[in-house]
Design an enzyme around this catalytic site. Structure first.
Site, PDB file in Angstrom:
ATOM      1  CD  GLU A  31      -2.533  -1.013   2.782  1.00  0.00           C
ATOM      2  OE1 GLU A  31      -2.306  -1.894   3.627  1.00  0.00           O
ATOM      3  OE2 GLU A  31      -3.282  -0.033   2.980  1.00  0.00           O
ATOM      4  NE  ARG A  50       3.568  -7.349  10.547  1.00  0.00           N
ATOM      5  CZ  ARG A  50       3.094  -6.572   9.594  1.00  0.00           C
ATOM      6  NH1 ARG A  50       2.234  -7.038   8.719  1.00  0.00           N
ATOM      7  NH2 ARG A  50       3.470  -5.324   9.497  1.00  0.00           N
ATOM      8  CE  LYS A  82       2.827   0.123   5.138  1.00  0.00           C
ATOM      9  NZ  LYS A  82       2.366  -0.018   3.751  1.00  0.00           N
TER      10      LYS A  82
HETATM   11  P1  ATP Z   1       1.701  -2.061   8.161  1.00  0.00           P
HETATM   12  O1  ATP Z   1       0.800  -3.007   8.895  1.00  0.00           O
HETATM   13  O2  ATP Z   1       2.921  -1.643   8.897  1.00  0.00           O
HETATM   14  O3  ATP Z   1       0.981  -0.897   7.534  1.00  0.00           O
HETATM   15  P2  ATP Z   1       1.396  -3.600   5.849  1.00  0.00           P
HETATM   16  O4  ATP Z   1       1.463  -5.050   5.971  1.00  0.00           O
HETATM   17  O5  ATP Z   1       0.024  -3.027   5.806  1.00  0.00           O
HETATM   18  O6  ATP Z   1       2.273  -2.922   6.964  1.00  0.00           O
HETATM   19  P3  ATP Z   1       1.835  -3.378   3.056  1.00  0.00           P
HETATM   20  O7  ATP Z   1       2.319  -2.232   2.272  1.00  0.00           O
HETATM   21  O8  ATP Z   1       0.431  -3.816   2.906  1.00  0.00           O
HETATM   22  O9  ATP Z   1       2.173  -3.069   4.582  1.00  0.00           O
HETATM   23  O10 ATP Z   1       2.798  -4.610   2.858  1.00  0.00           O
HETATM   24  C1  ATP Z   1       3.095  -5.160   1.610  1.00  0.00           C
HETATM   25  C2  ATP Z   1       3.486  -6.589   1.803  1.00  0.00           C
HETATM   26  O11 ATP Z   1       4.562  -6.681   2.718  1.00  0.00           O
HETATM   27  C3  ATP Z   1       2.341  -7.400   2.377  1.00  0.00           C
HETATM   28  O12 ATP Z   1       2.229  -8.579   1.609  1.00  0.00           O
HETATM   29  C4  ATP Z   1       2.753  -7.701   3.768  1.00  0.00           C
HETATM   30  O13 ATP Z   1       2.326  -8.971   4.131  1.00  0.00           O
HETATM   31  C5  ATP Z   1       4.276  -7.638   3.713  1.00  0.00           C
HETATM   32  N1  ATP Z   1       4.819  -7.207   4.987  1.00  0.00           N
HETATM   33  C6  ATP Z   1       4.576  -6.053   5.641  1.00  0.00           C
HETATM   34  N2  ATP Z   1       5.231  -6.018   6.812  1.00  0.00           N
HETATM   35  C7  ATP Z   1       5.919  -7.176   6.912  1.00  0.00           C
HETATM   36  C8  ATP Z   1       6.792  -7.747   7.897  1.00  0.00           C
HETATM   37  N3  ATP Z   1       7.087  -7.110   9.021  1.00  0.00           N
HETATM   38  N4  ATP Z   1       7.318  -8.967   7.643  1.00  0.00           N
HETATM   39  C9  ATP Z   1       7.038  -9.606   6.506  1.00  0.00           C
HETATM   40  N5  ATP Z   1       6.230  -9.137   5.548  1.00  0.00           N
HETATM   41  C10 ATP Z   1       5.670  -7.937   5.739  1.00  0.00           C
HETATM   42 MG    MG Z   2      -1.293  -4.040   4.625  1.00  0.00          MG
END
Ligand code: ATP
Ligand code: MG
Length: 563
Positions: free
Chosen positions: A36, A261, A271
């Site tokens: 995102e 994660r 984020k």
């Molecule tokens: P946040 O919850 O911090 O906003 P997010 O998961 O919503 O992070 P995205 O931009 O949706 O952030 O993430 C893109 C991809 O990265 C998704 O497939 C997510 O599963 C993966 N991802 C995000 N954070 C992690 C992490 N800490 N470890 C492994 N994969 C991650």
């Molecule tokens: Mg997400």
């Protein structure tokens, strides 16, 4: 990695892919990385990127980059651009497969209409608060919305008018009609469209209704023909909903597989929290070298190779765990030890005058750029009568096992000569401000022809030739291994370390570093790895300490103190 050698798949995702290719469930591998664009990528995303792009490459498949841009309020072009830059920097390439969920807005709208026609979605007039109240809890079922049984025609009409902008923001939603009593709260008639007048970074003002993330994500994977939708564990509980949409829409069905994660000790990887650090000015920006963002790590001096190595070492598991920050640092040391050119830099200078060295004389010593990489060749280091060494390398009263310089003691100056401290000059407060030394001309190059040994080799710079520098030393941003562990009523910010940044001005580095480009990383001998910061200007270098070398003395001192 040992598993790979024995031809076993390295992890359960790779095992599942192999199985799917064997059974014919899929005949090809197509993955995607779906960020995102609401923040900068961090080390957790690096893990996901390595999995998504890595697995596709290993199986001769492709990996798309797709921005899941369904929330115009939080998304920005700046984030889109930084994300693309960071993925390329990490060493991955989506070629011509750059997509946006917003490319599918029209298709997603049609999907929603299809659900309405099937009696599987309805327009609901409850407010957001009411929707929440009706949803129930983990232990209690929800309550059905009074608008749940609108006719198909009424729903079609209202949804079209939502799109046409007839209703105020948030006054109505489109909801999937699933099961208000489901034990999985995600299935309790989730909202799939909302009214929101906000300009979108790609579609501008074309839409005043936007699909919810959960309605866009799975269908976008379907549209792109993704075979394996790899995502982190928090999406496991959303999978039944994604499955429900795909089944009801009767469209192509990818296989979703969740992995743990990444969490790193002394670090936050949400984020929302990283944004807070930036917005409230706790750090200088998304690329502050203390941030776990890829741009921050890069500025600090982390290499893409070290981060990829880290991601490989942590592997892929199904259970959440926290990885020690020390492992990331270890991966960086390993990589830079092989590649970083050596240099001498004095961070806290103490002046040394070599009394028997002729005034005005200058010698240049040829020194290896990198003893781990002889092909890198040599550099020239000038030597003269007045030098700087680090304050830490002198003790007037040396403690046991302290082998560096002290009155009467002889040490080696790297690549130069043996020197012996013959006198100590102090200021009015009794602080040592200068050392008077003698050198032994017979030890030129660093060895004594009579075989006499010294126990320490110090780094140094020639005062007349050295280049001034500012050096920024970083420590953990948080004092707690788990920064979220805070007292009642306080949040992770309570655990911010007051000592995460120390700026040293008045440092000196050897003249070969003059004009070094931002991003170049050196090993300052005996100290650590230092990366030229973009703040550097002509004649005023700034360095970030990426990571220290393991400091043997610090270890001894620590055990002495605790012993
Ligand atoms: P946040 O919850 O911090 O906003 P997010 O998961 O919503 O992070 P995205 O931009 O949706 O952030 O993430 C893109 C991809 O990265 C998704 O497939 C997510 O599963 C993966 N991802 C995000 N954070 C992690 C992490 N800490 N470890 C492994 N994969 C991650
Ligand atoms: Mg997400």
């Amino acid at each position: 990695m040992a598993e790979k050698e024995s031809n076993q798949p390295a992890d359960f995702i790779r095992a599942a892919v192999i199985e799917d290719l064997k059974t014919g469930r899929f005949t090809r591998v197509q993955t995607r990385f779906p960020p995102e664009p609401n923040g900068y990528l961090h080390i957790g995303h690096a893990k996901a990127i390595c999995i998504d792009f890595g697995i596709a490459a290993e199986f001769g498949g492709k990996c798309n980059l797709r921005f899941d841009d369904t929330n115009p309020v939080k998304e920005e072009v700046e984030y889109v651009e930084s994300i693309m830059q960071d993925i390329r920097w990490l060493g991955f390439d989506w070629e011509d497969r750059l997509f946006y969920a917003s490319d599918y807005f029209e298709q997603l709208y049609e999907y929603a209409v299809k659900l309405i026609r099937k009696g599987k979605a309805y327009v609901c007039d409850l407010t957001a608060d009411e929707v929440r109240e009706y949803r129930g809890t983990l232990t209690e079922p929800g309550q059905e919305s009074p608008f749940r049984n609108r006719t198909v025609d009424e729903n079609l009409d209202l949804f079209a008018r939502m799109r046409a902008g007839e209703f105020p923001d948030a006054s109505r939603t489109l909801r999937a009609k699933i099961d208000m009593a489901s034990p999985n709260i995600n299935l309790r008639d989730p909202v799939i469209y909302r009214i929101l007048r906000a300009s979108h970074h790609r579609t501008g003002d074309a839409w005043c209704i936007y699909p919810m993330y959960d309605f866009a994500h799975g269908q976008s994977d379907s549209i792109e023909g993704i075979t394996h939708s790899l995502c982190s564990l928090e999406y496991e509980i959303h999978r039944p909903l994604y499955d429900w949409f795909l089944d009801e829409l009767e469209i192509y069905h990818p296989r979703q597989i969740e992995f743990a994660r990444l969490n790193v000790s002394y670090t936050v990887l949400s984020k929302r929290k990283l944004l807070k650090l930036v917005q409230e000015g706790h750090v200088r920006g998304w690329d502050d070298p203390r941030m776990p963002t890829l741009s921050g790590l890069r500025r600090r001096g982390y290499t893409a190779e070290a981060i990829r190595d880290f991601c490989e070492r942590i592997g892929v598991a199904k259970k959440d765990s926290t990885v020690d920050l020390a492992l990331l640092e270890h991966c960086l040391r390993e990589d830079l030890n092989k590649r970083a050119p050596r240099a001498m830099g004095v961070l806290k200078p103490l002046q040394v005058v070599i009394e028997n060295y002729p005034e005005g004389q200058v010698e240049e010593f040829d020194t290896l750029k990198n003893p781990e990489d002889l092909a890198a060749g040599t550099r020239k280091v000038p030597f003269s009568r007045v030098l700087y060494i680090d304050q830490d390398d002198f003790r007037e009263v040396p403690p046991p096992k302290y082998y560096r310089l002290s009155p009467g003691r002889e040490v080696r100056l790297r690549s130069a000569y043996f020197v012996k401290c013959v006198d100590v000059v102090k200021d009015g407060q009794g602080k040592v401000v200068e050392l008077r030394c003698t050198y032994d001309p017979a030890t030129r190059g660093g060895d004594a022809p009579d075989g006499r040994k010294v126990k320490a080799t110090l780094h140094w710079v020639s005062a007349a030739h050295a280049v001034p520098a500012e050096v920024r030393l970083y420590d953990r941003l948080f004092t707690k291994e788990n920064p979220d562990e805070a007292d009642e009523g306080r949040d992770f910010l309570a655990n911010l370390s007051p000592n995460s940044l120390e700026v040293l001005s008045g440092c000196w580095v050897e003249p070969s570093l003059l004009g070094a480009n931002a991003g170049v990383i050196y090993q300052f001998e005996r100290q650590g790895y230092f990366c030229v910061d973009p703040d550097s200007a002509a004649g005023r270098l700034a360095f970030n300490r990426a990571v220290s070398l393991k400091d043997e003395w610090a270890k001894i001192e620590k055990t002495q103190r605790s012993g």
